[in-house]
Structures are given as C-alpha cells and as structure tokens.
Design a protein around this motif. Structure first.
Motif, PDB file in Angstrom:
ATOM      1  N   ILE A 135       0.835  -1.206   0.000  1.00 53.11           N
ATOM      2  CA  ILE A 135       0.000   0.000   0.000  1.00 53.11           C
ATOM      3  C   ILE A 135       0.865   1.250   0.000  1.00 53.11           C
ATOM      4  O   ILE A 135       0.573   2.215  -0.718  1.00 53.11           O
ATOM      5  N   ALA A 136       1.943   1.228   0.771  1.00 52.08           N
ATOM      6  CA  ALA A 136       2.849   2.384   0.769  1.00 52.08           C
ATOM      7  C   ALA A 136       3.447   2.595  -0.621  1.00 52.08           C
ATOM      8  O   ALA A 136       3.539   3.733  -1.104  1.00 52.08           O
ATOM      9  N   ALA A 137       3.830   1.511  -1.279  1.00 51.12           N
ATOM     10  CA  ALA A 137       4.385   1.627  -2.640  1.00 51.12           C
ATOM     11  C   ALA A 137       3.342   2.188  -3.599  1.00 51.12           C
ATOM     12  O   ALA A 137       3.662   3.027  -4.453  1.00 51.12           O
ATOM     13  N   ALA A 138       2.097   1.754  -3.449  1.00 47.01           N
ATOM     14  CA  ALA A 138       1.031   2.266  -4.314  1.00 47.01           C
ATOM     15  C   ALA A 138       0.832   3.763  -4.106  1.00 47.01           C
ATOM     16  O   ALA A 138       0.696   4.521  -5.073  1.00 47.01           O
ATOM     17  N   VAL A 139       0.810   4.198  -2.862  1.00 46.43           N
ATOM     18  CA  VAL A 139       0.633   5.625  -2.569  1.00 46.43           C
ATOM     19  C   VAL A 139       1.801   6.426  -3.124  1.00 46.43           C
ATOM     20  O   VAL A 139       1.614   7.466  -3.763  1.00 46.43           O
ATOM     21  N   ILE A 140       3.007   5.936  -2.915  1.00 47.24           N
ATOM     22  CA  ILE A 140       4.192   6.649  -3.413  1.00 47.24           C
ATOM     23  C   ILE A 140       4.163   6.735  -4.938  1.00 47.24           C
ATOM     24  O   ILE A 140       4.479   7.782  -5.512  1.00 47.24           O
ATOM     25  N   LEU A 141       3.768   5.651  -5.596  1.00 40.47           N
ATOM     26  CA  LEU A 141       3.672   5.691  -7.061  1.00 40.47           C
ATOM     27  C   LEU A 141       2.683   6.759  -7.525  1.00 40.47           C
ATOM     28  O   LEU A 141       2.925   7.447  -8.514  1.00 40.47           O
ATOM     29  N   THR A 142       1.565   6.902  -6.827  1.00 43.15           N
ATOM     30  CA  THR A 142       0.596   7.922  -7.242  1.00 43.15           C
ATOM     31  C   THR A 142       1.165   9.322  -7.065  1.00 43.15           C
ATOM     32  O   THR A 142       0.721  10.248  -7.739  1.00 43.15           O
ATOM     33  N   TRP A 143       2.124   9.481  -6.177  1.00 41.53           N
ATOM     34  CA  TRP A 143       2.740  10.794  -5.979  1.00 41.53           C
ATOM     35  C   TRP A 143       3.780  11.104  -7.041  1.00 41.53           C
ATOM     36  O   TRP A 143       3.956  12.252  -7.432  1.00 41.53           O
ATOM     37  N   VAL A 144       4.538  10.076  -7.475  1.00 38.85           N
ATOM     38  CA  VAL A 144       5.718  10.339  -8.312  1.00 38.85           C
ATOM     39  C   VAL A 144       5.524  10.077  -9.798  1.00 38.85           C
ATOM     40  O   VAL A 144       6.275  10.611 -10.608  1.00 38.85           O
TER      41      VAL A 144
END
Length: 152
Positions: A135-144
């Motif tokens: 989930i953290a990776a998914a959130v970070i991907l949506t940011w970058v």
C-alpha cells in the motif's frame, strides 16, 4: 553476582511455572491479541493515508503505472485482510473447536495450540508487512508517476 539459595529456588519455581503448557499458551494468545490490535489500527491508518494523500483518480495515471498501483493496492489489502483473519484465528481458534477434558489430552492440546498460535502470529506479521509495503508503494507511485498526457 551471587544468589541466595532462596532466590535460586524461587527462580526455579518461576521457570517451571512459565514453561508449563498453560502459561506458554497464555503468552502466545497475549502476543496474538497484541498483533491483532496493531493490525487493526494499522489498517485503519493506511486506509486514511491513502484516502487523504493518494491520487484521487487513478485513471489519470498512464496505463502501466495505473495497473501497477491497482495491483499493489489489491495485494496490500488482501494481505491485510488475510493477516487480520489469521490474527483472529490465532486469538480465538476455530469456532466449535473441541477440547478433550482429560489431563494428557489437555496438555497436548495446550502444546499444539501454542505452536499453532506462534505460527499464525508469524504469518500475520509477514502478511501485515507485505500489506503495508504494498500500500505504501502504491501511494508513493501515485505521488511520483506523472499523469497521462491525454488528461492534462
């Protein structure tokens, strides 16, 4: 450090008490309850973080990053759901599980149940870690990841 004979006898008594199958099961269940509570609060926190901080509309992401984010979210939430289920199973056991009311069988049940609880807690820990990281990776991907050019 030198210990008195009374201190050594008392420590030996406590070791025997702590190593009893009933106390080991009690300790395992206590740890499982802690993990279950931690997992529940962590899942709520992650949900809030994603809702508040994640990309509002994943369709704005390019095709490949969008599906990676969706896959990570599905993986993360499934891992957290399975971890929560295993945590509940560790603490409460299977519904209708029968305990034989005979001394030898009770001791064997306590030993077996303790091993099962430790195993379930270990799986809960690893699945929770997988869920959090996904989930953290998914959130970070949506940011970058840049948004798709057709939606700019």
């Amino acid at each position: 450090m030198t210990f008195t004979p009374d201190q050594l006898r008392d420590a030996d008594r406590r070791v025997r008490e702590l190593s009893s199958p009933a106390r080991q099961l009690q300790a395992a269940l206590h740890q499982a309850e802690g993990y279950r509570n931690f997992l529940a609060s962590l899942t709520g926190l992650l949900t809030a973080v994603f809702v508040l901080k994640g990309q509002e509309d994943l369709s704005k992401l390019a095709h490949t990053p969008r599906w990676i984010v969706i896959g990570l979210l599905i993986t993360g939430f499934v891992a957290l759901i399975v971890a929560s289920s295993l945590g509940v199973l560790a603490v409460h056991g299977r519904p209708g599980e029968e305990i034989m009311l005979e001394a030898g069988r009770l001791l064997q049940y306590e030993k077996d149940r303790t091993r099962t609880v430790w195993l379930l807690v270990e799986w809960t820990r690893w699945l929770a870690l997988l869920g959090v990281l996904a989930i953290a990776a998914a959130v970070i991907l949506t940011w970058v990841v840049p948004v798709h050019s057709a939606h700019r």
